[in-house]
Each structure stands twice: as structure tokens, then as C-alpha cells.
Design a protein around this motif. Structure first.
Motif, short mmCIF file in Angstrom:
data_model
loop_
_atom_site.label_atom_id
_atom_site.label_comp_id
_atom_site.label_asym_id
_atom_site.label_seq_id
_atom_site.Cartn_x
_atom_site.Cartn_y
_atom_site.Cartn_z
N LEU A 9 0.83 -1.21 0.00
CA LEU A 9 0.00 0.00 0.00
C LEU A 9 0.86 1.26 0.00
N ARG A 10 1.98 1.19 0.70
CA ARG A 10 2.85 2.36 0.82
C ARG A 10 3.68 2.57 -0.46
N ARG A 45 0.89 1.50 -4.04
CA ARG A 45 -0.33 2.30 -4.13
C ARG A 45 -0.11 3.75 -3.70
N LEU A 91 -0.59 5.17 -0.73
CA LEU A 91 -1.68 5.66 0.11
C LEU A 91 -1.15 6.41 1.33
N ALA A 92 -2.01 7.20 1.93
CA ALA A 92 -1.66 7.94 3.14
C ALA A 92 -1.47 6.97 4.29
N GLU A 93 -0.62 7.34 5.26
CA GLU A 93 -0.32 6.45 6.38
C GLU A 93 -1.57 6.12 7.19
N THR A 99 -4.62 5.82 6.07
CA THR A 99 -5.37 4.81 5.30
C THR A 99 -4.69 3.46 5.39
N ILE A 100 -3.37 3.45 5.29
CA ILE A 100 -2.61 2.19 5.41
C ILE A 100 -2.87 1.54 6.75
N TYR A 120 -6.46 0.00 6.73
CA TYR A 120 -6.57 -1.17 5.85
C TYR A 120 -5.82 -2.37 6.43
N SER A 154 -9.77 -4.26 -1.06
CA SER A 154 -8.38 -3.93 -1.40
C SER A 154 -7.44 -5.08 -1.06
N LYS A 213 -4.00 15.42 3.18
CA LYS A 213 -3.75 13.99 3.00
C LYS A 213 -2.53 13.77 2.11
N CYS A 214 -1.81 12.70 2.37
CA CYS A 214 -0.62 12.31 1.60
C CYS A 214 0.44 13.41 1.59
#
Length: 380
Positions: free
Chosen positions: A127-128, A131, A133-135, A137-138, A141, A193, A286-287
Motif C-alpha cells: 500500500l505504501r 499504491r 496511500l496515506a499512512e 489509510t494504510i 486497511y 483492497s 492527506k498524503c
């Protein structure tokens, strides 16, 4: 004979033991973090007693660790009644000694990771790195993925080729019943996901992401629930701005209501992010994305009042600080959510939720009422 440790606190006797020479520096460290005189006295008494106990048991300074602190607290509890904060005082001391390089950092206890945890670690890395993604969100998930794997495989081998559609549906149905709508929807999104990742790795042949049930949304309106404008006015007027905490909370609530900031964006706001001359505010979204927003006059006035009359003295560069020691920035977005929750409770307002995001929804709803399109709202 009284031994003066710092300007405001003294001890009834001269400190003894291996920590004695560091007690004054430790006291100054606590003072700089905003601890009260009462807390200083209590913590220094505990530390002085700990130092004497270390001398009696023959423990050298460089060998001091958390286990010694636990042993001392058990020893002390057999002689005097334990008080709230005893353990925290010794933890503060150990942190101070480690930060000062006096004692080595304690190595975390090693534990063999389960197959589910190892699989979730690989998923987090995907994911990191793939993808992007923001921490936050990681974290969401991967937590759901770990729970899913442990629910299905326990501590055994995570053999995803054995998964069936009924397994996926059954787990979602069981877990979703205990979650609110937002968390249940996040669960299904995370699970889709993760199942796509498992297929991407070649651990599954069938695409089970398609069988993850859709969370029913019969009770939810098409537009997210938002706090009403009259409730916002009532909430702001209820804040007692004669106190430092009131000035802080009023400025935070205005940022949420007038600019629609997320709680994490409020937490990460730093003094250098405010351009007073051009009335602009730089926000970390975000991000790690940074964006500039106009600093409305009432918001700027509220922040300035807090900085001048309510913000404690601190080396921390965050705009908003905790009201209790240690005086530093909020540890996370939950700090701002706590401000909102307590403000609503004090004002007696029955808002749609107790979280901070309802203000963002409220701003979006207000923009809709004034003719803004959904695209315009999404870009704001």
C-alpha cells in the motif's frame, strides 16, 4: 534540612543514590513541560525514593531499566499507599535518562510474528510503495486485514487459496453488526483492497473482492449528516474565552466550521504556516499535500487571541498545544475530536455526531445551499 531542587520545589532530605546528581536537571525538564508544582513535588519524591532504593539494592546507574522501576513500585506499595502517577513519574525519569544518554534505550521485547501479521506487513508495504496511500489509510486497511486473517486462520498458516465466498460474506456480516455505518463501509473497502492484493500476489485464483457485500445504507441520507448552522453559532457562543483553554478551543472550532479543516490538519498546523501579512494559511492535507487557504478575519482574530493570551510558553512550533503537561502539540487527530466532543457536551447540543468531520460536512451543505456544485465542493 530542606534541599532545594528548583525555585518552586524542595525535598526534605539530600538526595542519595545513583540518580541524585540528575534530580535537579530532571526537575528543570519537568518545569519546561508545564507540570504543576504539586506534580513536580510528587514526581521528585518518587524519584528520590527510587534513587535511594537503587543504592540499597546495588544497581548501577547505567543498568537502570523499566524492570527496576516496577520492582521499586512493588517494594514501595508494601510500605505506603500507592498513588496515581507513581508509575508515570518513573517513566518520565527513564525517558529523561535515556534522552540524556545516561542509560541505554530499552530494547523492545522480541516476539515471533504470526503468519497473519507477516502477511499484513507485506500488504502494508504494498500500500505504501505501490499504491502510495496515506499512512492513516494504510493503518486502517492493514488493521482490518490482520483481523480478517486471524479470524479465518488464527495463528496458523495463512493459506488464502482455501478461502471461499461464504467465508468472506460470513466475516463481513459478523463484524459489520458491531460497527457504525462509516466503519462498516471502511471495513468492506479495506477487505476488497486486501483480496485484490492477495490475487495480485498469486495466492488466490478467484477474485473474491467482488463477493464482499455492500453495507446497507437505508438509514443514511444521500448527503452526509452535518451540524446545523444554528448549532454552530450556539456552540461558539458557549465557549468561555476568558481562559486559555477556551481561547484555544474557540479558535479550533472556528477553523473547523469556517474553513472546513480536517482534525489532522488542525493538529499539524504550525506557527510558520500562518502568513499574517497576506492573510493566508498553509495546510498539510492527506498524503502530505500542502495547500493555501484564505485566513478569514474572524478566524485570524481568534488564533491571534489564543497566541497572545492563551497559548502556554513552549518550544513546540505547533499552533495548538495541550492544556495539561506535558505542554506540547496534540498527539493526533483524536485530540481535536476530544475538544469537539467536550464542547458539545458542555453546550448541551445534540449534534448529528460528536466528531470533528461534521463541521466539514456542514460547510459543504452550506455551499450547496448557496449554489455551489458538487465538483466545486470537492475541490475546496
Amino acid at each position: 534540612m530542606r534541599y532545594v531542587v528548583c525555585d518552586r520545589v524542595g525535598l526534605s532530605r539530600l538526595p542519595e543514590g545513583p540518580i541524585a546528581s540528575y534530580i535537579v536537571l530532571f526537575a528543570h525538564s519537568l518545569e519546561s513541560q508545564g507540570y504543576s508544582v504539586q506534580s513536580l513535588r510528587h514526581q521528585l519524591r518518587i524519584v528520590a525514593g527510587f534513587s535511594r532504593w537503587l543504592a540499597q539494592t546495588g544497581v548501577e546507574l547505567h543498568r537502570v531499566c523499566s524492570e527496576h522501576a516496577s520492582q521499586y513500585l512493588r517494594y514501595r506499595a508494601r510500605r505506603v499507599q500507592a498513588c496515581r502517577g507513581d508509575s508515570a513519574a518513573l517513566q518520565h525519569l527513564l525517558d529523561f535518562l535515556r534522552d540524556s544518554g545516561v542509560v541505554p534505550a530499552q530494547r523492545p521485547a522480541t516476539r515471533r510474528s504470526t503468519a497473519a501479521e507477516l502477511y499484513a506487513q507485506a500488504y502494508r508495504q504494498y500500500l505504501r510503495e505501490v499504491r502510495g496511500l496515506a499512512e492513516s489509510t494504510i493503518a486502517y486497511y492493514s488493521t482490518f486485514a490482520t483481523d480478517f486473517l486471524q479470524d479465518r486462520f488464527g495463528d496458523g498458516r495463512a493459506n488464502l487459496s482455501r478461502l471461499r465466498a461464504s467465508d468472506v460474506i460470513g466475516i463481513v456480516q459478523r463484524k459489520a453488526q458491531r460497527l457504525n455505518f462509516r466503519r462498516a463501509k471502511l471495513l468492506t473497502t479495506a477487505l476488497r483492497s486486501f483480496l485484490r492484493y492477495a490475487r495480485y500476489r498469486g495466492d488466490m485464483v478467484r477474485d473474491l473482492a467482488d463477493v464482499v457485500p455492500v453495507v446497507a445504507n437505508w438509514s443514511m441520507p444521500s448527503i452526509p449528516r452535518a451540524i446545523a448552522p444554528d448549532q454552530i453559532r450556539q456552540l461558539l457562543s458557549s465557549i468561555d474565552r476568558r481562559t486559555g483553554m477556551g481561547l484555544r478551543d474557540y479558535a479550533i472550532l472556528l477553523l473547523l466550521a469556517r474553513l472546513g479543516l480536517r482534525s489532522g490538519e488542525v493538529v499539524s498546523l504550525e506557527l510558520a504556516d500562518i502568513d499574517w501579512s497576506s492573510a493566508r494559511l498553509t495546510v498539510r492535507g492527506k498524503c502530505g499535500q500542502r495547500s493555501e487557504l484564505p485566513l478569514h478575519a474572524d478566524v485570524g482574530k481568534a488564533i491571534a487571541a489564543y497566541l497572545r493570551h492563551g497559548r502556554p510558553h513552549s518550544a513546540c512550533r505547533r499552533v495548538f498545544l495541550r492544556s495539561k503537561a506535558p505542554i506540547t502539540g496534540f498527539r493526533g487527530a483524536c485530540g481535536v475530536c476530544s475538544v469537539v466532543r467536550h464542547a458539545l457536551l458542555r453546550a448541551g447540543i445534540d449534534a448529528p455526531t460528536t466528531g470533528a468531520h461534521q463541521f466539514r460536512h456542514g460547510l459543504a451543505a452550506d455551499m450547496l445551499r448557496h449554489g455551489a456544485s458538487l465538483n466545486e465542493i470537492g475541490e475546496s
